[in-house]
Scaffold this active site. Structure first.
Site, mmCIF file in Angstrom:
data_model
loop_
_atom_site.group_PDB
_atom_site.id
_atom_site.type_symbol
_atom_site.label_atom_id
_atom_site.label_comp_id
_atom_site.label_asym_id
_atom_site.label_seq_id
_atom_site.Cartn_x
_atom_site.Cartn_y
_atom_site.Cartn_z
ATOM 1 N N ASP A 195 1.014 5.522 1.862
ATOM 2 C CA ASP A 195 0.407 6.585 2.658
ATOM 3 C C ASP A 195 0.117 7.813 1.799
ATOM 4 O O ASP A 195 -0.811 8.562 2.067
ATOM 5 C CB ASP A 195 1.329 6.962 3.822
ATOM 6 C CG ASP A 195 1.531 5.798 4.779
ATOM 7 O OD1 ASP A 195 0.542 5.110 5.086
ATOM 8 O OD2 ASP A 195 2.673 5.564 5.203
ATOM 9 N N GLY B 70 0.831 -1.194 0.000
ATOM 10 C CA GLY B 70 0.000 0.000 0.000
ATOM 11 C C GLY B 70 0.868 1.246 0.000
ATOM 12 O O GLY B 70 2.075 1.187 -0.237
ATOM 13 N N GLY C 110 2.744 2.778 9.297
ATOM 14 C CA GLY C 110 2.664 1.652 10.226
ATOM 15 C C GLY C 110 3.997 1.284 10.847
ATOM 16 O O GLY C 110 4.065 0.384 11.689
ATOM 17 N N GLU D 38 9.931 -2.645 4.148
ATOM 18 C CA GLU D 38 9.199 -2.416 2.902
ATOM 19 C C GLU D 38 10.131 -1.891 1.810
ATOM 20 O O GLU D 38 10.054 -2.317 0.653
ATOM 21 C CB GLU D 38 8.053 -1.439 3.148
ATOM 22 C CG GLU D 38 6.922 -2.049 3.969
ATOM 23 C CD GLU D 38 5.894 -1.034 4.424
ATOM 24 O OE1 GLU D 38 4.750 -1.442 4.687
ATOM 25 O OE2 GLU D 38 6.229 0.161 4.538
ATOM 26 N N GLY E 33 5.411 4.186 5.671
ATOM 27 C CA GLY E 33 5.938 4.184 7.026
ATOM 28 C C GLY E 33 4.941 4.573 8.090
ATOM 29 O O GLY E 33 5.287 4.656 9.266
#
Length: 224
Positions: A87, A85, A100, A106, A98
């Site tokens: 942000d 995904g 999360g 990632e 980032g």
């Protein structure tokens, strides 16, 4: 405004990129979670022999529950495709990640992968980045990095959880959420951030996605 129907639909559509014997990077967050659940059913129906590389404990637990065989990034020399995904995504197709806290893992997978597929809802797409940039930092470098971020024109805030405790990544580091206002040249900014001693990773991903899914309302999506 709900994008749940579109996220579910595009996570199913994205399965067309999965081939037998693939090593697949499994990103974190809502869209990645939906994809992992779809992938779990798909490989059972197709009887595919794939391996998943999780970017966080959250996605690892979901993949394990779905019966997806897993390996760690250090156990492979390549990744065929990553599904993740975002942000925020700007008009140049750079990505901020980032939120999360899994940005280091990632970004490693992004750069190992032959193909990167990013899935995000319509609200995440902007002309220029406007949200804060997560920066993973060694705890002993907090003051230094905060000072250097200020010199770069930003304001760094330590990410906290309940009761004011610092948020720690799965790598044992802290996150500074850095507000730079409108970011018109994310590549140069990311390079400058990563030159600061004590910075582990920047949330601005320079490796651009090869495929971007955009979820809309009403269960619809498009690919850009």
């Amino acid at each position: 405004m709900s994008y749940d129907g579109a996220i579910e639909a595009l996570s199913t559509d994205a399965l067309k990129f999965v081939k037998d014997d693939f090593v697949i990077g499994l990103g974190s967050g809502r869209a990645a979670t939906a994809f992992v659940k779809s992938l779990s059913s798909f490989i059972k129906i197709k009887n595919y022999n794939i391996k998943g590389v999780p970017t966080s404990l959250q996605i690892k637990l979901i993949a394990e529950k779905g019966g997806i065989p897993l390996v760690e990034a250090e156990q492979v020399d390549h990744i065929d495709i990553v599904f993740d995904g975002a942000d925020q995504i700007d008009s140049q197709k750079f990505v901020i990640k980032g939120g999360g806290g899994a940005l280091l893992r990632e970004n490693i997978l992004f750069n190992l992968a032959k193909k990167v597929v990013v899935m995000a809802d319509k609200s995440k797409f902007v002309k220029n980045f406007t949200r804060s940039v997560p920066v993973e930092v060694h705890p002993q470098a907090r003051n230094l990095v905060t000072y250097e971020i200020k010199k770069l024109g930003g304001k760094a805030e330590l990410r906290l959880i309940d009761r004011g405790y610092p948020f720690f990544t799965e790598n044992g580091n802290i996150i500074l959420d850095c507000n730079f206002g409108v970011i018109k040249n994310p590549k140069i900014l990311s390079q400058k951030i990563k030159q600061v001693a004590g910075v582990i990773e920047s949330g601005i991903f320079i490796r651009k996605p090869d495929v971007i899914y955009r979820a809309k309302t009403g269960g619809k999506f498009d690919i850009i």
